[in-house]
Design a protein around this motif. Sequence first.
Motif, PDB file in Angstrom:
ATOM      1  N   LEU A   1       0.835  -1.206   0.000  1.00 62.90           N
ATOM      2  CA  LEU A   1       0.000   0.000   0.000  1.00 62.90           C
ATOM      3  C   LEU A   1       0.869   1.256   0.000  1.00 62.90           C
ATOM      4  CD1 LEU A   1      -2.853   1.337   0.430  1.00 62.90           C
ATOM      5  CD2 LEU A   1      -2.363   1.236   2.876  1.00 62.90           C
ATOM      6  N   VAL A   2       1.858   1.260   0.870  1.00 64.64           N
ATOM      7  CA  VAL A   2       2.689   2.459   1.034  1.00 64.64           C
ATOM      8  C   VAL A   2       3.533   2.723  -0.207  1.00 64.64           C
ATOM      9  CG1 VAL A   2       4.647   3.368   2.333  1.00 64.64           C
ATOM     10  CG2 VAL A   2       2.649   2.478   3.542  1.00 64.64           C
ATOM     11  N   ARG A   3       4.016   1.668  -0.841  1.00 66.46           N
ATOM     12  CA  ARG A   3       4.839   1.920  -2.036  1.00 66.46           C
ATOM     13  C   ARG A   3       4.002   2.572  -3.135  1.00 66.46           C
ATOM     14  NH1 ARG A   3       6.279  -4.019  -4.772  1.00 66.46           N
ATOM     15  NH2 ARG A   3       4.197  -4.895  -4.565  1.00 66.46           N
ATOM     16  N   GLY A   4       2.703   2.363  -3.092  1.00 71.07           N
ATOM     17  CA  GLY A   4       1.833   2.993  -4.082  1.00 71.07           C
ATOM     18  C   GLY A   4       1.483   4.435  -3.749  1.00 71.07           C
ATOM     19  N   GLU A   5       1.603   4.813  -2.486  1.00 75.71           N
ATOM     20  CA  GLU A   5       1.088   6.129  -2.067  1.00 75.71           C
ATOM     21  C   GLU A   5       2.157   7.116  -1.616  1.00 75.71           C
ATOM     22  OE1 GLU A   5      -1.837   6.510  -2.938  1.00 75.71           O
ATOM     23  OE2 GLU A   5      -2.514   4.429  -3.077  1.00 75.71           O
ATOM     24  N   VAL A   6       3.283   6.606  -1.120  1.00 77.30           N
ATOM     25  CA  VAL A   6       4.281   7.519  -0.573  1.00 77.30           C
ATOM     26  C   VAL A   6       5.358   7.822  -1.603  1.00 77.30           C
ATOM     27  CG1 VAL A   6       6.150   7.708   1.111  1.00 77.30           C
ATOM     28  CG2 VAL A   6       3.882   6.991   1.856  1.00 77.30           C
TER      29      VAL A   6
ATOM     30  N   GLU B   1      16.544   8.698  -3.655  1.00 74.50           N
ATOM     31  CA  GLU B   1      15.533   7.685  -3.378  1.00 74.50           C
ATOM     32  C   GLU B   1      16.051   6.724  -2.323  1.00 74.50           C
ATOM     33  OE1 GLU B   1      12.916   6.516  -6.624  1.00 74.50           O
ATOM     34  OE2 GLU B   1      13.367   4.443  -6.088  1.00 74.50           O
ATOM     35  N   LYS B   2      15.241   6.492  -1.308  1.00 73.51           N
ATOM     36  CA  LYS B   2      15.652   5.625  -0.200  1.00 73.51           C
ATOM     37  C   LYS B   2      14.476   4.754   0.224  1.00 73.51           C
ATOM     38  CE  LYS B   2      19.028   8.626   2.048  1.00 73.51           C
ATOM     39  NZ  LYS B   2      19.218   9.551   3.168  1.00 73.51           N
ATOM     40  N   PRO B   3      14.782   3.577   0.767  1.00 75.60           N
ATOM     41  CA  PRO B   3      13.683   2.749   1.279  1.00 75.60           C
ATOM     42  C   PRO B   3      13.190   3.301   2.624  1.00 75.60           C
ATOM     43  CG  PRO B   3      15.791   1.673   1.672  1.00 75.60           C
ATOM     44  CD  PRO B   3      16.092   2.915   0.888  1.00 75.60           C
ATOM     45  N   CYS B   4      11.887   3.202   2.863  1.00 79.87           N
ATOM     46  CA  CYS B   4      11.333   3.603   4.153  1.00 79.87           C
ATOM     47  C   CYS B   4      11.934   2.733   5.254  1.00 79.87           C
ATOM     48  CB  CYS B   4       9.816   3.403   4.177  1.00 79.87           C
ATOM     49  SG  CYS B   4       8.924   4.467   3.036  1.00 79.87           S
ATOM     50  N   VAL B   5      12.091   3.319   6.418  1.00 79.13           N
ATOM     51  CA  VAL B   5      12.595   2.571   7.576  1.00 79.13           C
ATOM     52  C   VAL B   5      11.381   2.225   8.436  1.00 79.13           C
ATOM     53  CG1 VAL B   5      14.196   2.583   9.506  1.00 79.13           C
ATOM     54  CG2 VAL B   5      14.734   3.865   7.431  1.00 79.13           C
ATOM     55  N   MET B   6      11.179   0.933   8.623  1.00 77.00           N
ATOM     56  CA  MET B   6       9.903   0.479   9.178  1.00 77.00           C
ATOM     57  C   MET B   6       9.996  -0.090  10.590  1.00 77.00           C
ATOM     58  SD  MET B   6       8.360  -1.491   5.828  1.00 77.00           S
ATOM     59  CE  MET B   6       7.050  -2.272   6.803  1.00 77.00           C
ATOM     60  N   GLY B   7       8.888  -0.015  11.278  1.00 74.68           N
ATOM     61  CA  GLY B   7       8.715  -0.712  12.543  1.00 74.68           C
ATOM     62  C   GLY B   7       7.358  -1.382  12.538  1.00 74.68           C
TER      63      GLY B   7
ATOM     64  N   SER C   1      10.659  -2.875   3.083  1.00 77.76           N
ATOM     65  CA  SER C   1      10.619  -1.763   2.139  1.00 77.76           C
ATOM     66  C   SER C   1      11.618  -1.996   0.999  1.00 77.76           C
ATOM     67  CB  SER C   1      10.901  -0.439   2.853  1.00 77.76           C
ATOM     68  OG  SER C   1      12.052  -0.527   3.656  1.00 77.76           O
ATOM     69  N   LYS C   2      12.745  -2.631   1.309  1.00 72.42           N
ATOM     70  CA  LYS C   2      13.697  -2.954   0.232  1.00 72.42           C
ATOM     71  C   LYS C   2      13.120  -4.028  -0.680  1.00 72.42           C
ATOM     72  CE  LYS C   2      18.304  -1.705   1.858  1.00 72.42           C
ATOM     73  NZ  LYS C   2      19.389  -2.144   2.767  1.00 72.42           N
ATOM     74  N   ALA C   3      12.594  -5.080  -0.066  1.00 72.28           N
ATOM     75  CA  ALA C   3      12.088  -6.200  -0.865  1.00 72.28           C
ATOM     76  C   ALA C   3      10.952  -5.749  -1.778  1.00 72.28           C
ATOM     77  CB  ALA C   3      11.609  -7.322   0.048  1.00 72.28           C
ATOM     78  N   LEU C   4      10.159  -4.791  -1.317  1.00 70.10           N
ATOM     79  CA  LEU C   4       8.983  -4.379  -2.090  1.00 70.10           C
ATOM     80  C   LEU C   4       9.159  -2.993  -2.726  1.00 70.10           C
ATOM     81  CD1 LEU C   4       6.350  -5.652   0.480  1.00 70.10           C
ATOM     82  CD2 LEU C   4       6.627  -6.548  -1.826  1.00 70.10           C
ATOM     83  N   SER C   5      10.389  -2.453  -2.627  1.00 67.57           N
ATOM     84  CA  SER C   5      10.668  -1.125  -3.198  1.00 67.57           C
ATOM     85  C   SER C   5       9.710  -0.049  -2.702  1.00 67.57           C
ATOM     86  CB  SER C   5      10.604  -1.155  -4.726  1.00 67.57           C
ATOM     87  OG  SER C   5      11.446  -2.144  -5.223  1.00 67.57           O
TER      88      SER C   5
END
Lengths: 573, 573
Positions: free
Chosen positions: A117-122, A435-441, A421-425
């Motif tokens: 979802l986030v890769r589509g919106e952010v 461009e950077k991958p989101c850092v997630m928790g 975020s890396k695996a799913l870009s």
Amino acid sequence: MRVSQILNPTLREVPAEAEVVSQKLMLRAGLIRKAAAGVYTYLPLGLRILKKIEQIVREEMDAKGGQEVLLPIIQPAELWRETGRWDVYGPEMFRVKDRHDREFCLGPTHEEIVTDLVRGEVRSYKQLPLLLYQIQNKYRDERRPRFGLMRGREFVMKDLYSFDKDEAGLAESYQKMYNAYTRIFSRCGLTFRPVEADAGAIGGSGGTHEFMVLADSGEAAVVYCPDCDYAANVEKAECQPQPIKSETVREDYSLVETPHMKTIEQVSDFLGLGQHELVKSMLYQGDEQIFLVLVRGDREINEIKLNNMLGPFVNLQLADPEVVRQTLGCEPGFVGPINAPKDLKIVADLEVSLMKKAACGANQAEQHYINVLPERDFRLDQVFDLRMIVAGEKCLKCGGALKEARGIEVGQVFKLGTKYSKALSANFVDENGQEKPCVMGCYGVGVSRTMAAAIEQNNDNDGIIWPIPIAPYQVIVVPVSMKDSQVVETAEKLYEELLQAGVEVMMDDRDERPGVKFKDADLVGYPLRVTIGSKTLAQGQVEFRLRKTGEMELVKVEELTSKVQGIIAEALK
Amino acid sequence: MRVSQILNPTLREVPAEAEVVSQKLMLRAGLIRKAAAGVYTYLPLGLRILKKIEQIVREEMDAKGGQEVLLPIIQPAELWRETGRWDVYGPEMFRVKDRHDREFCLGPTHEEIVTDLVRGEVRSYKQLPLLLYQIQNKYRDERRPRFGLMRGREFVMKDLYSFDKDEAGLAESYQKMYNAYTRIFSRCGLTFRPVEADAGAIGGSGGTHEFMVLADSGEAAVVYCPDCDYAANVEKAECQPQPIKSETVREDYSLVETPHMKTIEQVSDFLGLGQHELVKSMLYQGDEQIFLVLVRGDREINEIKLNNMLGPFVNLQLADPEVVRQTLGCEPGFVGPINAPKDLKIVADLEVSLMKKAACGANQAEQHYINVLPERDFRLDQVFDLRMIVAGEKCLKCGGALKEARGIEVGQVFKLGTKYSKALSANFVDENGQEKPCVMGCYGVGVSRTMAAAIEQNNDNDGIIWPIPIAPYQVIVVPVSMKDSQVVETAEKLYEELLQAGVEVMMDDRDERPGVKFKDADLVGYPLRVTIGSKTLAQGQVEFRLRKTGEMELVKVEELTSKVQGIIAEALK
């Protein structure tokens, strides 16, 4: 609400299927019913409790800027293939095919779908941090689902996922959730501890806490320091090496016969040495390598620490006797590090490296070495903290004597980093156009599990003792007779009065003996009980009782509502 | 809430995947996102709308004595085998096996599981009526899930099941739910009609109404009487035969050549007869029998009525040309009832039996019979109302001229009778000590579908027009510039004031051009908009606009909140 109007089928007998206290009491109190192994129906009172916990969770998530969404339960396999988890998840994942033979799973967790979802919106750092959460069913096909809501196959969770632009942002989101969780379990009226925990196989950028509701029946052991705020799952708890005062051995090591002596206890007795003077040597098999692991004889190996330190996917198991024979030429009881093959990696606990005179197995049947000095007599390829901590040891933080307790894990906060975020870009563009991958928790609360844990912590022989904030109703009004019109009238009046005052009140309007009503009220666990009987009523009084302590007192009818309000306000503060 | 703080990704472009208005607008307005075919994620605003509808439904269920429970989504196959539905449900049912190869389905409906619950808990008539409901996901593996939330594979439903001791009790429960549904859709601010509907294959003791949200895009056709309260799904709507004034034919029927004339239109033109003077004859294949079905040439066969009258499991289909040839020795275009084989069952619409002079196919290529008199010239094995009604016909109840409309089914109330209670032995003991099966009803509201239907009914070129009761937020406050400190200050003041007044308000605090803000506000569909600009503010005024009508007026800053409150109070009345 009135008892006569609600489906609340209480049971006197303990259902045969039930194994743990919360399960027994939830079935007996008419809160849930089993539909299949690990799958339950929530009856009206059970659902009410569940919704109360949900609402507390929701409010605390919202307070931290969490945005509630609803993600699908059925999730396409493709997403899980992108992260590689479709193949590694194993039999715990329920898998289902649609009519076109496309594969789906019933979400055991939602990292994939939320990251998609986030890769589509952010697009931009300006959209971060983003904290998305949901409260809904999760699915895990447990091998033996048998503890009611403690370990179900269909259960309710709150899961929040944080997306930040960097590690500093993640640390902030993590702290927000840590604080929110502390508030959640406090507001639920539970005794709990956040404990440092093992990040395990989920990987991530390190850092995780489990929130443990303390209960003697808990499946997890935790250690905590009564003098400071240190607390950890024993799996994770760090140990301080405890050196032993002794002279360094000068003579060479020598072989001694130890006929029929296999265990540490037997060998120490036979040699007249303390268990702390022995080296316990265990052979472990990884996927690609064999390890000889050493701890002091009076210690236990912590396999979780061991696994983590030797690499995330080393996949250690205690070696089969056959492997021991092949590797060292002896039976498991006589394993030792001296003259071990060169390609065998020797891994030792910190305390072993501090030993100055030791005994150990000789890799020969019925024989041990004595007067052994580590590093002089055998090599140590890797030395780190790999043992289990025990109560009474010193706190690493403050030196206080650690205590042990049992806990039920009801929440976990977890730094995921960029794995998903890396695996799913799921990338964003930062302040510098990079461009950077989101850092997630990710942050989970077992909502249905919290309900069970609350019972494990709060019960007695008569039933459940609900903390006021999550009780199905705060007060039960019990007229001892439905035939005495004055009793019924006063009960109805008080019921109405309490309702008007915003109190959540149940009225036991059944034409039953008082004993039956009292037993049910105790079993279901209403925190406050008001009993209306003709004798006390003649004095203008009703009986007021606290479920938790059993304390009873007579209260004037006209003072009852404000007394109840006072107690509830205090509990919800 | 503030626009800058919420994940509400609006789109200018219409996503290619979207086929219907509600789907397009929900995607564009950032309410939902697609996760897989027929499977959606609800974003924060979408979830908020869903929860509002849920809450209205919940309140109305509770008001009728409904008790909320939560039934499992994964249901054991054994229960569905007990009612025989495991094998007949077909590919619409998602099926899943656990690690022990036990079969489950993802509940498409919950009759089995709720009846199983009740058989375990209900013993006596004193426990009845019992009305249990839940609000949660349902699963149906649609062949072509492509209309967004209008027809998803994972969707949110409220389903209530009533258990009564007799038909009279069921009638009462049914009426309660009928009334509750009427309140629900009224409270949602929707234009709808409850229509008599076909009970179809679910069986049951008869009686069902569908609740239709009226919208031109609706997939269902309904007829209703503007003069009384009669309304029905066209599938179900009863017809009054319309006799034709004519002399009864005296001469014998005779054969005429009708070269290349196959359709009713061609034949009527060719023969110089009105279409109402022709008999349309169609061959239908059941599982065990073949039927010749007759209607007047100007009418259409209603296959639902036909199926129902010929028996619940006759499973009719239009016969293949091959079957027509085998049965009657001709091509489909020339079928007729005269000299039809004896074992062929001839079924006619009421109007056919009233015809006094007709033409019909001759079961020979390129030939028809004229001067035909039904019953004199061919037998009628069964006569009943089997045709489709059309607008303008007379209402059976009051004689008014019926009208047609399109509708979206958002709810259904249904008398089940004892089908499930008998199959699962959900019995109770009545007043006379007799064991009897519970008499059941089931009542569904498509919660997510209602959200879509509301949009289908309420939209324009600019976007959604939410009815106030289910709007994500009731008001949006739009400062035209975030750089004008007075504008911002007033906007913040009004925002706070509205919040304090209990209004659900969104503040568009983005640093965007006013055009962008207006477009988004219209797209998302906030019912009320308050625009703060420097010009009007100089006069102490703000612009107040109704989304629905586009009406704008200038309102004094200090009068704004009470004006908004008044409009909202009116809408929620």
